[in-house]
Write an enzyme that holds these catalytic residues in place. Structure first.
Site, short mmCIF file in Angstrom:
data_model
loop_
_atom_site.label_atom_id
_atom_site.label_comp_id
_atom_site.label_asym_id
_atom_site.label_seq_id
_atom_site.Cartn_x
_atom_site.Cartn_y
_atom_site.Cartn_z
N SER A 1 21.73 0.08 44.38
CA SER A 1 22.65 1.28 44.30
C SER A 1 22.42 1.92 42.79
O SER A 1 22.21 1.21 41.84
CB SER A 1 24.15 0.87 44.30
OG SER A 1 25.05 1.70 43.77
N HIS B 1 30.75 4.72 54.91
CA HIS B 1 30.70 4.30 53.44
C HIS B 1 31.68 2.91 53.42
O HIS B 1 32.66 2.70 52.51
CB HIS B 1 31.32 5.28 52.64
CG HIS B 1 30.49 5.20 51.31
ND1 HIS B 1 29.42 5.67 50.59
CD2 HIS B 1 30.85 4.33 50.21
CE1 HIS B 1 29.34 5.49 49.49
NE2 HIS B 1 30.00 4.45 49.02
#
Ligand code: GLV
Length: 383
Positions: A107, A276
């Site tokens: 990420s 998400h």
């Protein structure tokens, strides 16, 4: 680590070993967490067909995601603050993924940097990009991912502003953590975590601090996100990002067939059906509920992946049966990491692999590449 037979066992252990604010960060959804819960529970509404007396020898879970070989169609999702579940978390998870033969996605909001992860891995990993207003910084991130030989860019499109997650607000989440009595207590009651954290320098957002202009304090994630993430991000931006990157591109955060159709013209290699992890638009459908509609809309034109709610190998198999060429796990590997570092991530992947293998066999199949809708007995989300 004792008998960890299912992902829920790792979750229990992680809850005991990781300070509350970070465990909660992983285990949270937006607002009522309804979509977060639906991601998990909707899987159980899909029923499998039991078949008997078929040859079950020589089974294989190996397949491909965006043309890259995977030992099973399960990648590690990009998850923020992974290095706060366990010291050096991203580096350990990337190593576990590499050994298991599945992709690891780093990420943008990681604790260990792109360079940190590259320094402890031998195969290319994937990099997830958030687009900030500071375009020089974004370009720099893309170039750093290229320099680290990342083999796919995962562009997240559903977080231009941050969904409101009540647990994080109540906990006063930050990285590095604040030293108020509450936070000190949360850490002091997790001495193993503290000891390992004291043994590393990696305690803040190392992709960002020291790279983005005038960013010295990222302590409030929500404030920084609100200030820096670009709310004007548009389809046009996808084009220049693809051009600058020049490699395989995966678009993450597509939950609507209309957006999926629009994604086709970007020339991306794959899309990820995702909400998400229920952390953004609470009240949206679960990913598995939307997967059949999106596969129906674009599945013959682009590779469709999905994430959200996968807690077992059975869930992976159901997603593949409904048309996903690949899946991603976030929380399951974070629980493993919190429970037992690199070994915990390996255990999470082994649990999922074994569940998938046995389920596939009991459905009368031997090769994941042959899995299709014929293994499904009932699907309330069928188009
Ligand atoms: C960031 O990506 C988050 O969901 O917290």
């Amino acid at each position: 680590m004792g008998a960890n037979l299912e992902i829920a066992d790792l979750k229990k252990l992680a809850r005991r070993r990781v300070p509350k604010m970070f465990f909660d960060y992983a285990d949270s959804g937006a607002w009522t967490e309804g979509t977060y819960r639906a991601n998990e529970t909707d899987f159980s509404r899909i029923k499998l067909r039991q078949r008997i007396l078929v040859d079950m020898t020589n089974r294989s879970l190996a397949s491909e995601m965006i043309g890259q070989p995977v030992s099973m169609p399960v990648a590690l999702s990009p998850t923020g603050l992974t290095g706060m579940q366990h010291a050096d978390g991203e580096m350990l998870a990337a190593q576990a993924a590499e050994e298991a033969g599945v992709p690891f996605t780093l990420s943008t909001m990681s604790i260990c940097s792109i360079e940190d992860v590259a320094s402890v891995t031998t195969k290319p990993f994937w990099f997830q990009l958030y687009v900030m207003k500071d375009r020089d910084f974004v370009i720099n991130l893309i170039d750093r991912a290229k320099a680290a030989k990342c083999s796919a860019l995962v562009l997240t499109l559903d977080l231009q502003i941050l969904g409101q997650r009540h647990k994080d607000i109540r906990n006063g989440l930050s990285a590095p953590p604040k030293f108020t009595p509450k936070h000190i207590w949360q850490m002091a009651t997790r001495p193993g975590w503290c000891l390992k954290m004291l043994g590393t320098q990696r305690r803040t957002f190392r992709n960002i601090v020291g790279h983005a202009k005038s960013v010295t304090d990222l302590s409030s994630l929500s404030a920084w996100t609100a200030e820096q993430f670009d709310p004007k991000l548009s389809w046009n931006d996808v084009a220049w990002i693809k051009e600058r990157w020049g490699g395989p591109l995966i678009l993450k955060g597509i939950l609507d067939p209309e957006d999926a159709r629009m994604a086709l013209s970007t020339g991306a290699d794959a899309i990820i059906v995702s909400n998400h992890g229920g952390r953004q638009l609470d009240g949206a459908h679960s990913s598995i509920a939307m997967l059949p509609r999106i596969v129906d809309a674009v599945g013959d034109k682009i590779e469709v992946h999905m994430d959200g709610g996968i807690r077992s190998g059975q869930d992976v198999l159901k997603a593949v049966a409904l048309g996903a060429k690949g899946t991603y796990i976030g929380r399951p590997f974070l629980y493993g990491l919190g429970a037992g570092g690199k070994q915990g991530v390996t255990t999470a992947l082994e649990i999922i692999r074994k569940e998938m293998d046995i389920t596939m066999a009991l459905c009368g199949k031997r090769d994941i590449k042959t899995i299709d809708g014929s293994i499904i007995a009932e699907n309330p989300f069928a188009v």
